[in-house]
Scaffold this active site. Sequence first.
Site, PDB file in Angstrom:
ATOM      1  N   ARG A   1       0.855  -1.198   0.000  1.00 63.24           N
ATOM      2  CA  ARG A   1       0.000   0.000   0.000  1.00 63.24           C
ATOM      3  C   ARG A   1       0.879   1.232   0.000  1.00 63.24           C
ATOM      4  O   ARG A   1       1.817   1.302   0.802  1.00 63.24           O
ATOM      5  CB  ARG A   1      -0.853   0.053   1.275  1.00 63.24           C
ATOM      6  CG  ARG A   1      -1.876  -1.023   1.428  1.00 63.24           C
ATOM      7  CD  ARG A   1      -2.334  -1.091   2.869  1.00 63.24           C
ATOM      8  NE  ARG A   1      -1.195  -1.332   3.774  1.00 63.24           N
ATOM      9  CZ  ARG A   1      -1.218  -1.187   5.095  1.00 63.24           C
ATOM     10  NH1 ARG A   1      -2.302  -0.780   5.690  1.00 63.24           N
ATOM     11  NH2 ARG A   1      -0.153  -1.445   5.830  1.00 63.24           N
ATOM     12  N   GLU A   2       0.580   2.189  -0.863  1.00 64.12           N
ATOM     13  CA  GLU A   2       1.319   3.447  -0.796  1.00 64.12           C
ATOM     14  C   GLU A   2       1.123   4.043   0.587  1.00 64.12           C
ATOM     15  O   GLU A   2       0.064   3.907   1.194  1.00 64.12           O
ATOM     16  CB  GLU A   2       0.795   4.418  -1.855  1.00 64.12           C
ATOM     17  CG  GLU A   2       1.245   4.025  -3.244  1.00 64.12           C
ATOM     18  CD  GLU A   2       0.600   4.865  -4.335  1.00 64.12           C
ATOM     19  OE1 GLU A   2       0.154   5.982  -4.056  1.00 64.12           O
ATOM     20  OE2 GLU A   2       0.555   4.370  -5.470  1.00 64.12           O
TER      21      GLU A   2
ATOM     22  N   HIS B   1     -14.311   1.739   6.712  1.00 66.09           N
ATOM     23  CA  HIS B   1     -14.431   3.148   7.074  1.00 66.09           C
ATOM     24  C   HIS B   1     -15.274   3.855   6.016  1.00 66.09           C
ATOM     25  O   HIS B   1     -14.867   3.956   4.864  1.00 66.09           O
ATOM     26  CB  HIS B   1     -13.048   3.803   7.165  1.00 66.09           C
ATOM     27  CG  HIS B   1     -12.171   3.136   8.180  1.00 66.09           C
ATOM     28  ND1 HIS B   1     -12.392   3.273   9.534  1.00 66.09           N
ATOM     29  CD2 HIS B   1     -11.123   2.301   8.050  1.00 66.09           C
ATOM     30  CE1 HIS B   1     -11.499   2.553  10.187  1.00 66.09           C
ATOM     31  NE2 HIS B   1     -10.721   1.949   9.309  1.00 66.09           N
TER      32      HIS B   1
ATOM     33  N   CYS C   1      -5.010   2.142  -8.025  1.00 64.25           N
ATOM     34  CA  CYS C   1      -5.263   0.702  -8.211  1.00 64.25           C
ATOM     35  C   CYS C   1      -6.733   0.303  -8.243  1.00 64.25           C
ATOM     36  O   CYS C   1      -7.196  -0.246  -9.235  1.00 64.25           O
ATOM     37  CB  CYS C   1      -4.529  -0.092  -7.129  1.00 64.25           C
ATOM     38  SG  CYS C   1      -2.740   0.016  -7.311  1.00 64.25           S
TER      39      CYS C   1
ATOM     40  N   LYS D   1      -8.971   1.285 -11.398  1.00 66.91           N
ATOM     41  CA  LYS D   1      -8.597   0.654 -12.670  1.00 66.91           C
ATOM     42  C   LYS D   1      -8.675  -0.875 -12.582  1.00 66.91           C
ATOM     43  O   LYS D   1      -9.027  -1.549 -13.545  1.00 66.91           O
ATOM     44  CB  LYS D   1      -7.199   1.111 -13.113  1.00 66.91           C
ATOM     45  CG  LYS D   1      -6.047   0.439 -12.406  1.00 66.91           C
ATOM     46  CD  LYS D   1      -4.714   0.765 -13.058  1.00 66.91           C
ATOM     47  CE  LYS D   1      -3.534   0.204 -12.277  1.00 66.91           C
ATOM     48  NZ  LYS D   1      -3.454  -1.253 -12.205  1.00 66.91           N
TER      49      LYS D   1
ATOM     50  N   LYS E   1      -5.017   9.220  -0.477  1.00 65.83           N
ATOM     51  CA  LYS E   1      -5.039   8.778   0.918  1.00 65.83           C
ATOM     52  C   LYS E   1      -3.855   9.412   1.638  1.00 65.83           C
ATOM     53  O   LYS E   1      -2.992  10.023   0.986  1.00 65.83           O
ATOM     54  CB  LYS E   1      -5.000   7.256   1.010  1.00 65.83           C
ATOM     55  CG  LYS E   1      -3.712   6.616   0.527  1.00 65.83           C
ATOM     56  CD  LYS E   1      -3.787   5.147   0.867  1.00 65.83           C
ATOM     57  CE  LYS E   1      -2.598   4.384   0.389  1.00 65.83           C
ATOM     58  NZ  LYS E   1      -2.653   2.995   0.756  1.00 65.83           N
TER      59      LYS E   1
HETATM   60  P1  NAD Z   1       4.119   4.251 -11.834  1.00 69.58           P
HETATM   61  O1  NAD Z   1       3.380   4.910 -12.946  1.00 69.58           O
HETATM   62  O2  NAD Z   1       4.371   4.996 -10.574  1.00 69.58           O
HETATM   63  O3  NAD Z   1       5.538   3.736 -12.368  1.00 69.58           O
HETATM   64  C1  NAD Z   1       5.731   3.079 -13.574  1.00 69.58           C
HETATM   65  C2  NAD Z   1       7.121   3.431 -14.085  1.00 69.58           C
HETATM   66  O4  NAD Z   1       7.425   2.587 -15.209  1.00 69.58           O
HETATM   67  C3  NAD Z   1       7.263   4.873 -14.567  1.00 69.58           C
HETATM   68  O5  NAD Z   1       8.344   5.475 -13.895  1.00 69.58           O
HETATM   69  C4  NAD Z   1       7.545   4.726 -16.067  1.00 69.58           C
HETATM   70  O6  NAD Z   1       8.404   5.730 -16.571  1.00 69.58           O
HETATM   71  C5  NAD Z   1       8.186   3.349 -16.118  1.00 69.58           C
HETATM   72  N1  NAD Z   1       8.159   2.704 -17.435  1.00 69.58           N
HETATM   73  C6  NAD Z   1       7.127   2.545 -18.277  1.00 69.58           C
HETATM   74  N2  NAD Z   1       7.508   1.863 -19.384  1.00 69.58           N
HETATM   75  C7  NAD Z   1       8.819   1.565 -19.226  1.00 69.58           C
HETATM   76  C8  NAD Z   1       9.787   0.873 -20.007  1.00 69.58           C
HETATM   77  N3  NAD Z   1       9.461   0.335 -21.189  1.00 69.58           N
HETATM   78  N4  NAD Z   1      11.036   0.764 -19.546  1.00 69.58           N
HETATM   79  C9  NAD Z   1      11.374   1.317 -18.355  1.00 69.58           C
HETATM   80  N5  NAD Z   1      10.511   1.971 -17.573  1.00 69.58           N
HETATM   81  C10 NAD Z   1       9.242   2.097 -17.992  1.00 69.58           C
HETATM   82  O7  NAD Z   1       3.292   2.919 -11.519  1.00 69.58           O
HETATM   83  P2  NAD Z   1       3.139   2.153 -10.112  1.00 69.58           P
HETATM   84  O8  NAD Z   1       2.146   2.839  -9.265  1.00 69.58           O
HETATM   85  O9  NAD Z   1       4.491   1.846  -9.568  1.00 69.58           O
HETATM   86  O10 NAD Z   1       2.460   0.798 -10.601  1.00 69.58           O
HETATM   87  C11 NAD Z   1       3.184  -0.163 -11.351  1.00 69.58           C
HETATM   88  C12 NAD Z   1       2.352  -1.432 -11.416  1.00 69.58           C
HETATM   89  O11 NAD Z   1       2.201  -1.972 -10.095  1.00 69.58           O
HETATM   90  C13 NAD Z   1       0.927  -1.249 -11.933  1.00 69.58           C
HETATM   91  O12 NAD Z   1       0.563  -2.376 -12.679  1.00 69.58           O
HETATM   92  C14 NAD Z   1       0.095  -1.168 -10.674  1.00 69.58           C
HETATM   93  O13 NAD Z   1      -1.232  -1.571 -10.884  1.00 69.58           O
HETATM   94  C15 NAD Z   1       0.819  -2.148  -9.775  1.00 69.58           C
HETATM   95  N6  NAD Z   1       0.643  -1.891  -8.349  1.00 69.58           N
HETATM   96  C16 NAD Z   1       0.700  -0.622  -7.866  1.00 69.58           C
HETATM   97  C17 NAD Z   1       0.567  -0.391  -6.499  1.00 69.58           C
HETATM   98  C18 NAD Z   1       0.609   1.009  -5.966  1.00 69.58           C
HETATM   99  O14 NAD Z   1       0.251   1.203  -4.779  1.00 69.58           O
HETATM  100  N7  NAD Z   1       1.008   2.010  -6.730  1.00 69.58           N
HETATM  101  C19 NAD Z   1       0.408  -1.465  -5.613  1.00 69.58           C
HETATM  102  C20 NAD Z   1       0.379  -2.762  -6.129  1.00 69.58           C
HETATM  103  C21 NAD Z   1       0.513  -2.964  -7.498  1.00 69.58           C
END
Ligand code: NAD
Length: 439
Positions: free
Chosen positions: A153-154, A253, A262, A265, A323
């Site tokens: 979780r962020e 809550h 997340c 989408k 959040k």
């Molecule tokens: P984000 O947008 O913060 O980061 C993605 C990064 O990937 C960006 O920095 C982008 O520049 C880079 N990127 C894209 N294409 C690339 C390539 N070809 N080569 C190198 N770098 C590349 O995304 P995020 O929030 O970290 O989420 C990433 C994945 O994890 C998603 O599928 C999301 O659903 C999943 N996820 C996110 C969370 C969350 O809390 N953010 C939690 C669990 C799972």
Amino acid sequence: MRIAMIGTGYVGLVSGACFADFGHRVCCVDKDASKIERLNEGVMPIWEPGLEGLVKDNVARGRLTFTTDMVEAVRDAEAVFIAVGTPARRGDGHADLTFVFEAVRELAKVINPATVVVTKSTVPVGTGDKIEQILREEGVTDVSVASNPEFLREGAAIADFKHPDRIVVGAEDDRAQHVLREIYRPLFLNRAPILITARRTAELTKYAANAFLAVKISFINEIADLCEAVDADVQDVARGIGLDNRIGPKFLHAGPGYGGSCFPKDTLALLQTAEAAGVDQRIVRTTVEVNDNRKEHMVDRVVRALGGDAAGRRVGVLGLAFKPNTDDMRDAPSIPIIKGLVERGATVSAFDPVARHQAEQILTGIEFVDDAYQAADGADVLVIVTEWDEFRALDLNRIAGSLRGKVLVDLRNVYDRSDAEEAGLKYHGVGRGRAEPVD
Ligand code: NAD
């Protein structure tokens, strides 16, 4: 182990830094050159508690490096994690896998035989099969493709990564299982449960987890509406049901509905997967619908608290990030709520402890201020949208003194009605007794 992490966003950067902290050698690659430049200067591209120290520490120990060069990152790696974004595709809500497939095509050119490719991004069922197919098309045959969805979780990402409730690994061959077990070994030593499943099952598990949590939130929000109609208190109801171990106290809550990068989408993507498979998911479909309507209801609630008309009124907003403890504004409830208020003629002054910069890119035509008291200054109503800790202990007498309208709309149920009323404020929470009639 030698690990390449493709994508240094909220998931990739935290995962990469934590793997390095376990003792692995991690090279993080991102195509966003400015992000990599900042990371190499020790500047974090995101706000996440504890991240800066963890990154700097592991960089100093020589275990964590950053590059824009895929060759450099992947060359020696035994495992390549894909942690790029998978946003909702405009129009239909399907997960947009452009970034994932682009990354796979790039890494295919440089990957060593016997490497394990692991998707950490949240991807629909069958994506692992497509990745395998792309690799084959690019002439790469001797690699394993595994799924290892991330549940952090962020705002609590490092603690979640290091002390996960479980690790899910979808791996169908010995090599992938072995490499992932090695990578996560420090967590097994801490007795974190590891669940090894078929790849498709792991992919679906992530969506099912997020959809279930979204269901819980929409459920308690509907119960909150009922509480307001029948003069009951949703917080007591939530506690009364949450103490039942079969239900559990978390995600009960009542508030403005879920947002973030997340749940919105992932629920949509699950519905797309279900539609393609010809299997209706009525509960998730309704959850999405309930949540979508919720934001408009929150605007109505504020307008009601203003006496039925927002035109020319001033609204102070506390909290913009989706959040607390993050600067992430993706699909934050604050966005439709503020836009709705502005559309109805209100002027808005807003404060968030860290998300201001991100919010400024999205929300135009509002004033950003430097603290909660400034947001309240001269406002007709103060609305708590995100429950940052610093909003939990406001000097309510001072707030009442600054406000013109003496009205507090607490969309996160942070305050007790009696405390607010004692300070001279008219209090509107969510699901806490009969809704106030319009003045
Ligand atoms: P984000 O947008 O913060 O980061 C993605 C990064 O990937 C960006 O920095 C982008 O520049 C880079 N990127 C894209 N294409 C690339 C390539 N070809 N080569 C190198 N770098 C590349 O995304 P995020 O929030 O970290 O989420 C990433 C994945 O994890 C998603 O599928 C999301 O659903 C999943 N996820 C996110 C969370 C969350 O809390 N953010 C939690 C669990 C799972």
